[in-house]
Design a protein around this motif. Structure first.
Motif, PDB file in Angstrom:
ATOM      1  N   ASN A  20    -105.676  23.252 104.418  1.00 24.01           N
ATOM      2  CA  ASN A  20    -104.450  24.045 104.250  1.00 24.01           C
ATOM      3  C   ASN A  20    -103.963  24.666 105.560  1.00 24.01           C
ATOM      4  OD1 ASN A  20    -103.917  23.782 101.407  1.00 24.01           O
ATOM      5  ND2 ASN A  20    -105.759  25.006 101.052  1.00 24.01           N
ATOM      6  N   LYS A  21    -104.372  24.072 106.664  1.00 22.70           N
ATOM      7  CA  LYS A  21    -104.049  24.627 107.978  1.00 22.70           C
ATOM      8  C   LYS A  21    -102.544  24.811 108.183  1.00 22.70           C
ATOM      9  CE  LYS A  21    -104.526  23.765 112.944  1.00 22.70           C
ATOM     10  NZ  LYS A  21    -105.140  22.906 113.989  1.00 22.70           N
ATOM     11  N   ASN A  22    -101.746  23.816 107.812  1.00 23.10           N
ATOM     12  CA  ASN A  22    -100.297  23.895 108.045  1.00 23.10           C
ATOM     13  C   ASN A  22     -99.649  25.029 107.258  1.00 23.10           C
ATOM     14  OD1 ASN A  22    -100.433  21.733 109.787  1.00 23.10           O
ATOM     15  ND2 ASN A  22     -99.876  20.211 108.235  1.00 23.10           N
ATOM     16  N   LEU A  23    -100.103  25.216 106.025  1.00 26.88           N
ATOM     17  CA  LEU A  23     -99.563  26.310 105.213  1.00 26.88           C
ATOM     18  C   LEU A  23     -99.956  27.666 105.799  1.00 26.88           C
ATOM     19  CD1 LEU A  23    -100.205  24.899 101.635  1.00 26.88           C
ATOM     20  CD2 LEU A  23     -97.973  25.372 102.649  1.00 26.88           C
ATOM     21  N   TYR A  24    -101.213  27.781 106.217  1.00 32.22           N
ATOM     22  CA  TYR A  24    -101.656  29.034 106.832  1.00 32.22           C
ATOM     23  C   TYR A  24    -100.875  29.321 108.116  1.00 32.22           C
ATOM     24  CZ  TYR A  24    -105.770  28.925 103.737  1.00 32.22           C
ATOM     25  OH  TYR A  24    -106.610  28.916 102.649  1.00 32.22           O
ATOM     26  N   LYS A  25    -100.595  28.275 108.886  1.00 29.85           N
ATOM     27  CA  LYS A  25     -99.868  28.457 110.144  1.00 29.85           C
ATOM     28  C   LYS A  25     -98.448  28.956 109.884  1.00 29.85           C
ATOM     29  CE  LYS A  25     -99.360  28.075 114.662  1.00 29.85           C
ATOM     30  NZ  LYS A  25     -97.966  28.476 114.884  1.00 29.85           N
ATOM     31  N   SER A  26     -97.794  28.384 108.902  1.00 27.83           N
ATOM     32  CA  SER A  26     -96.433  28.812 108.563  1.00 27.83           C
ATOM     33  C   SER A  26     -96.416  30.269 108.109  1.00 27.83           C
ATOM     34  CB  SER A  26     -95.868  27.903 107.465  1.00 27.83           C
ATOM     35  OG  SER A  26     -94.592  28.345 107.074  1.00 27.83           O
ATOM     36  N   ASN A  27     -97.365  30.618 107.252  1.00 29.35           N
ATOM     37  CA  ASN A  27     -97.452  32.005 106.762  1.00 29.35           C
ATOM     38  C   ASN A  27     -97.809  32.971 107.892  1.00 29.35           C
ATOM     39  OD1 ASN A  27     -96.970  31.000 104.204  1.00 29.35           O
ATOM     40  ND2 ASN A  27     -99.127  30.976 103.612  1.00 29.35           N
ATOM     41  N   THR A  62    -102.513  33.878 103.421  1.00 30.79           N
ATOM     42  CA  THR A  62    -102.986  32.953 102.383  1.00 30.79           C
ATOM     43  C   THR A  62    -102.017  32.819 101.213  1.00 30.79           C
ATOM     44  OG1 THR A  62    -104.176  34.714 101.197  1.00 30.79           O
ATOM     45  CG2 THR A  62    -105.406  33.483 102.885  1.00 30.79           C
ATOM     46  N   LYS A  63    -101.129  33.822 101.033  1.00 29.01           N
ATOM     47  CA  LYS A  63    -100.287  33.885  99.823  1.00 29.01           C
ATOM     48  C   LYS A  63    -101.213  33.844  98.599  1.00 29.01           C
ATOM     49  CE  LYS A  63     -96.492  33.967 102.253  1.00 29.01           C
ATOM     50  NZ  LYS A  63     -95.703  35.183 102.398  1.00 29.01           N
ATOM     51  N   ASP A  64    -101.053  32.830  97.726  1.00 29.50           N
ATOM     52  CA  ASP A  64    -101.894  32.749  96.524  1.00 29.50           C
ATOM     53  C   ASP A  64    -103.017  31.721  96.677  1.00 29.50           C
ATOM     54  OD1 ASP A  64    -100.349  30.488  96.540  1.00 29.50           O
ATOM     55  OD2 ASP A  64     -99.726  30.613  94.441  1.00 29.50           O
ATOM     56  N   MET A  65    -103.338  31.393  97.912  1.00 32.06           N
ATOM     57  CA  MET A  65    -104.312  30.319  98.154  1.00 32.06           C
ATOM     58  C   MET A  65    -105.735  30.832  98.356  1.00 32.06           C
ATOM     59  SD  MET A  65    -101.697  28.319 100.639  1.00 32.06           S
ATOM     60  CE  MET A  65    -102.969  27.525 101.584  1.00 32.06           C
ATOM     61  N   ALA A  66    -105.989  32.103  98.061  1.00 29.88           N
ATOM     62  CA  ALA A  66    -107.344  32.656  98.187  1.00 29.88           C
ATOM     63  C   ALA A  66    -107.546  33.744  97.136  1.00 29.88           C
ATOM     64  CB  ALA A  66    -107.560  33.224  99.585  1.00 29.88           C
TER      65      ALA A  66
END
Length: 275
Positions: free
Chosen positions: A147-154, A37-41
């Motif tokens: 935010n699926k694409n960001l989660y996939k990259s992470n 999630t980085k800072d997204m949660a």
């Protein structure tokens, strides 16, 4: 009218950018979730640093966080046996995901303490962490699809890190004899031992400090197996380990499987065993 429209705009905008609120049981889980999630949660850990997941009782502030949360990632530690039902009653909309579900469990040996016969410390194995990361990722894209694409990259980056950790550990242990024995106070490293063809010897007997007769047996075993170090955890008393160390001529090293720096912690454990 303009004021009402403006307030509605602010309200729906805040909903669109609201972060998922996530609860986890232990610190390593927070690390795994943050990798994706980085800072997204917003993430709350129930068992706070320095405490044991076998007997922890949440604070009122943690239960307030539960009442607002979207996902609870459980992992199968003893804390959950008592508290998950209470947490469920606190928030009927909370989605529960047990990230240990797809992981083959190993039994704790009869002479060691029991967690319903299975060892719950599954996160000491990189292969298991990869399985858990996949469960976390799938849950996140269900709750927060935008935010699926960001989660996939992470997620992809995290999988690379997990596999790199595994490669480093294998390199560190490449000269270590198969089934090499290491002594621990609390039997937390069974999955690590299993994955890297090592043997864990535990000081605890069914979750209790060993009695004098058992202590003598452990000291004799430490001498016989030429054990050089006993690994203890800061979450537990090391009184018995101190006695064994003195009598068997070994050193004590504190290392916690609950360390949030998951990768480096496993690498450090491998180095300590190899040395």
């Amino acid at each position: 009218m303009k004021k009402i429209l403006f307030l509605l705009f602010i309200f729906f905008t805040s909903l669109a950018f609201a972060k998922p609120i996530i609860i986890v049981s232990i610190l390593p889980q927070k690390t795994f979730v943050q990798k994706i999630t980085k800072d997204m949660a917003d993430i709350t850990v129930m068992v706070e640093p320095g405490n044991s997941p076998h007997s922890y009782e949440p604070k009122s502030s943690q239960m307030i966080a539960v009442s607002k949360a979207d996902i609870y990632f459980s992992i199968g530690v003893e804390f959950e046996n008592v508290w998950l039902s209470k947490i469920k009653s606190q928030n009927s909309n909370l989605t529960f995901i047990n990230i240990s579900d797809n992981i083959p469990k190993i039994a704790i040996k009869k002479d060691n303490h029991k967690h319903n016969n299975n060892d719950p410390h599954i996160w000491t194995s990189p292969k298991n962490v990869e399985i858990m990361a996949n469960s976390i990722y799938k849950a996140l894209i269900t709750v927060d699809p935008k935010n699926k694409n960001l989660y996939k990259s992470n997620f992809d980056d995290f999988i690379k890190e997990i596999r790199d950790t595994d490669t480093q550990i294998k390199e560190i242990l490449k000269e270590t004899e198969p089934k090499t024995k290491f002594m621990v106070f609390h039997p937390s490293w069974g999955y690590f031992a299993n994955e890297y063809n090592l043997t864990q010897i535990a000081v605890e007997v069914e979750g209790k400090e060993p009695k004098p007769k058992e202590m003598i047996k452990i000291i004799d075993e430490a001498k016989k197996e030429n054990i050089k170090v006993i690994f203890t955890q800061p979450e537990f008393s090391d009184k018995s380990a101190q006695i064994i160390a003195k009598e068997a001529g070994v050193v004590i090293k504190k290392i916690s499987p609950l360390n949030p720096n998951w990768s480096q912690n496993l690498i450090n454990m491998a180095k300590a065993i190899a040395n």
